[in-house]
Design an enzyme around this catalytic site. Structure first.
Site, PDB file in Angstrom:
ATOM      1  N   CYS A 278       1.035  -1.081  -0.092  1.00  0.00           N
ATOM      2  CA  CYS A 278      -0.209  -0.062  -0.075  1.00  0.00           C
ATOM      3  C   CYS A 278       0.759   1.240   0.006  1.00  0.00           C
ATOM      4  O   CYS A 278       0.849   1.940  -1.166  1.00  0.00           O
ATOM      5  CB  CYS A 278      -0.892  -0.046   1.300  1.00  0.00           C
ATOM      6  SG  CYS A 278      -2.249  -1.377   1.109  1.00  0.00           S
TER       7      CYS A 278
HETATM    8  N1  LIG Z   1      -2.836  -6.333   1.658  1.00  0.00           N
HETATM    9  C1  LIG Z   1      -3.144  -5.207   2.244  1.00  0.00           C
HETATM   10  O1  LIG Z   1      -2.790  -4.879   3.371  1.00  0.00           O
HETATM   11  C2  LIG Z   1      -4.282  -4.478   1.576  1.00  0.00           C
HETATM   12  C3  LIG Z   1      -5.105  -3.399   2.307  1.00  0.00           C
HETATM   13  C4  LIG Z   1      -6.021  -2.444   1.609  1.00  0.00           C
HETATM   14  C5  LIG Z   1      -5.921  -2.750   0.140  1.00  0.00           C
HETATM   15  N2  LIG Z   1      -5.213  -3.636  -0.537  1.00  0.00           N
HETATM   16  C6  LIG Z   1      -5.576  -3.683  -1.764  1.00  0.00           C
HETATM   17  O2  LIG Z   1      -6.404  -4.647  -2.067  1.00  0.00           O
HETATM   18  C7  LIG Z   1      -5.802  -5.363  -3.426  1.00  0.00           C
HETATM   19  C8  LIG Z   1      -5.513  -6.866  -3.201  1.00  0.00           C
HETATM   20  O3  LIG Z   1      -4.255  -6.776  -2.515  1.00  0.00           O
HETATM   21  P1  LIG Z   1      -3.941  -8.083  -1.748  1.00  0.00           P
HETATM   22  O4  LIG Z   1      -2.887  -7.825  -0.745  1.00  0.00           O
HETATM   23  O5  LIG Z   1      -4.997  -8.886  -1.256  1.00  0.00           O
HETATM   24  O6  LIG Z   1      -3.215  -8.970  -2.765  1.00  0.00           O
HETATM   25  P2  LIG Z   1      -2.608 -10.567  -2.648  1.00  0.00           P
HETATM   26  O7  LIG Z   1      -1.503 -10.309  -3.543  1.00  0.00           O
HETATM   27  O8  LIG Z   1      -2.410 -11.159  -1.168  1.00  0.00           O
HETATM   28  O9  LIG Z   1      -3.831 -11.182  -3.212  1.00  0.00           O
HETATM   29  C9  LIG Z   1      -4.186 -11.146  -4.599  1.00  0.00           C
HETATM   30  C10 LIG Z   1      -4.493 -12.585  -4.849  1.00  0.00           C
HETATM   31  O10 LIG Z   1      -5.471 -12.333  -6.283  1.00  0.00           O
HETATM   32  C11 LIG Z   1      -4.919 -13.364  -7.271  1.00  0.00           C
HETATM   33  N3  LIG Z   1      -5.212 -12.921  -8.347  1.00  0.00           N
HETATM   34  C12 LIG Z   1      -4.558 -11.957  -9.200  1.00  0.00           C
HETATM   35  N4  LIG Z   1      -4.914 -11.788 -10.379  1.00  0.00           N
HETATM   36  C13 LIG Z   1      -6.123 -12.753 -10.275  1.00  0.00           C
HETATM   37  C14 LIG Z   1      -6.960 -12.752 -11.591  1.00  0.00           C
HETATM   38  N5  LIG Z   1      -7.101 -12.148 -12.704  1.00  0.00           N
HETATM   39  N6  LIG Z   1      -8.227 -13.480 -10.978  1.00  0.00           N
HETATM   40  C15 LIG Z   1      -8.193 -14.329  -9.917  1.00  0.00           C
HETATM   41  N7  LIG Z   1      -7.266 -14.189  -8.923  1.00  0.00           N
HETATM   42  C16 LIG Z   1      -6.194 -13.183  -9.348  1.00  0.00           C
HETATM   43  C17 LIG Z   1      -3.685 -13.764  -6.698  1.00  0.00           C
HETATM   44  O11 LIG Z   1      -3.253 -14.903  -7.035  1.00  0.00           O
HETATM   45  C18 LIG Z   1      -3.536 -13.472  -5.236  1.00  0.00           C
HETATM   46  O12 LIG Z   1      -3.876 -14.712  -4.678  1.00  0.00           O
HETATM   47  C19 LIG Z   1      -5.106  -4.631  -3.973  1.00  0.00           C
HETATM   48  O13 LIG Z   1      -5.464  -3.368  -4.673  1.00  0.00           O
HETATM   49  C20 LIG Z   1      -4.474  -3.772  -2.796  1.00  0.00           C
HETATM   50  O14 LIG Z   1      -3.606  -2.637  -3.011  1.00  0.00           O
HETATM   51  C21 LIG Z   1      -4.438  -4.275   0.104  1.00  0.00           C
END
Ligand SMILES: NC(=O)c1ccc[n+]([C@@H]2O[C@H](COP(=O)([O-])OP(=O)(O)OC[C@H]3O[C@@H](n4cnc5c(N)ncnc54)[C@H](O)[C@@H]3O)[C@@H](O)[C@H]2O)c1
Length: 401
Positions: free
Chosen positions: A257
């Site tokens: 983030c």
């Molecule tokens: N991790 C955090 O603390 C956090 C907090 C707030 C917001 N976010 C936002 O949330 C979003 C997701 O982040 P995250 O940390 O969960 O990511 P992550 O990498 O932990 O998980 C993403 C998942 O999506 C899967 N993926 C990717 N492309 C895909 C597709 N086309 N179809 C199906 N699955 C797919 C990946 O295999 C992975 O398991 C981002 O935009 C991030 O900025 C994250």
């Protein structure tokens, strides 16, 4: 409700688990490994236990899949995929595009589509909706909404239930549906007037942190040049009961983030002809912190690090999580290598990093603490080498800012 959640990472799995208490959830992920483990009841996310996954699998309210044939006909689809930066550090919507393709090609009836991924203002209206319509095999009138995720992995005091959640639909109907969905597992829903306000608020929250972290990182350098303790000075300032919020210095910012989201805001600002000087500068200051740390370590060790055996302690981007995305350890390691040091690392929480396993903390010339997990004993760190530089301020007796 039948709920499809695209992406089963930190955000998607967390939402899946909460939503499964009152809905039928399909967790769709492109990674077969993630899906197989989840269907065996194995969580890969801190704060979500195996027993929780096993319970929702057993009661039939959750199933993970990477097979589009199992998407079925959801009432609600949530997008929770990564929104990283490209190689030239620009917003990269490739995962969002791929999620839109999955939705466009597989949804068979009008669905409420909610984006939880962080992205720049206008993503829902100008990118996600047109992309899903472009990939759709038949024309369907979906509803579109945004509810940016605020989960802080590893945190126990704030969770999905008690963290206020922003949301807005592209239409009134979408807004109503979104409120109904989240109200089952979130106590405080904050409706804003447009998706763009919700998208931008999320970016601004993280930019606020980025800029303040950069300020304190610069201040650490100022305090050192003045020969005063940065920590004592910050504690002194923090006695002011209003108008001050304490941030602490570090080797840089990590995670998905803080190093990423402000660049989404800066790119949007610049594309609208607005300045983003502060954001760009904060990013530079934070990135440069790793070089400053290595400069300080070199200066304390006779000016040269050639041939020194250096141990990095804690390579996760923050304490008590296994996440290494954008970790400051990466930059510190690069600067150390450029100066001829040999580098090892210890982090039992992360376990494996860049194909190598965590090594024991023993027998080094220099140790640099990047992240201090609560399970790591300060005394063990101090024993790992004759010189320890602690960037966290949590290892009494070590050198530091
Ligand atoms: N991790 C955090 O603390 C956090 C907090 C707030 C917001 N976010 C936002 O949330 C979003 C997701 O982040 P995250 O940390 O969960 O990511 P992550 O990498 O932990 O998980 C993403 C998942 O999506 C899967 N993926 C990717 N492309 C895909 C597709 N086309 N179809 C199906 N699955 C797919 C990946 O295999 C992975 O398991 C981002 O935009 C991030 O900025 C994250």
């Amino acid at each position: 409700m039948r709920v499809l959640i695209i992406g089963q990472g930190y955000v998607g799995l967390t939402i899946s688990v909460f939503a499964a208490d009152s809905n039928q959830v399909i967790g769709f992920d492109s990674s077969k490994l993630v899906v197989d483990n989840l269907n065996r009841g194995l969580s890969h996310i801190e704060g979500i236990s195996d027993s929780k996954i096993k319970r929702i699998l057993a009661d039939g309210s959750y199933k993970a899949t990477c097979d589009t044939a199992e998407i079925g006909e959801p009432d609600i689809a949530v997008i929770a995929v990564p929104t990283p930066l490209s190689e030239n550090r620009e917003p990269d919507l490739a995962y969002i595009d791929s999620a839109c393709r999955t939705l466009g090609e597989n949804l068979r009836k009008p669905t409420l589509i909610i984006n939880e991924s962080t992205s720049f203002p206008g993503t829902l209206r100008n990118y996600i909706k047109p992309a899903i319509e472009k990939y759709a095999l038949t024309k369907l009138e979906h509803l579109y909404a945004i509810s940016p995720e605020r989960v802080d992995p590893g945190r126990t005091d704030f969770n999905q239930k008690n963290t206020p959640r922003l949301f807005a639909g592209l239409t009134k109907e979408a807004t109503i549906g979104t409120r109904a969905f989240y109200s089952k597992f979130c106590d405080n829903l904050v409706e804003v007037s447009s998706p763009e306000v919700a998208e931008t608020a999320k970016l601004f929250e993280n930019t606020f942190r980025q800029v303040n972290i950069a300020l304190v990182n610069e201040f650490a350098q100022i305090a050192h040049s003045l020969g005063i303790s940065v920590y004592e000075t910050l504690d002194a300032a923090d006695t002011k009961p209003y108008g001050f919020m304490k941030f602490t210095p570090s080797a840089g910012v990590g995670g998905h983030c803080i190093p990423v989201d402000p660049t989404y805001l800066a790119a949007t600002a610049e594309s609208h002809g607005a300045p983003a000087n502060f954001i760009r500068l904060a990013n530079e200051v934070n990135l440069e912190m790793s070089r400053y740390v290595v400069d300080r370590v070199a200066a304390d060790n006779g000016g040269s690090l050639v041939g020194k055996k250096v141990l990095l302690v804690g390579v996760a981007y923050k304490p008590d999580v296994a996440d290494v995305r954008e970790t400051a350890a990466e930059q510190v390691e690069k600067h150390l290598r450029d100066r001829g040091a040999t580098i090892s690392w210890h982090d039992e929480v992360v376990g494996t990093w860049k194909g190598e396993k965590s090594v024991p903390m023993d027998g080094y010339d220099i140790s640099i603490v990047i992240t201090k997990h609560s399970s790591v004993d300060s005394k063990e760190i101090l024993k790992s080498s004759p010189y320890v530089f602690d960037t966290t301020g949590k290892v009494p007796g070590a050198q530091g800012f």
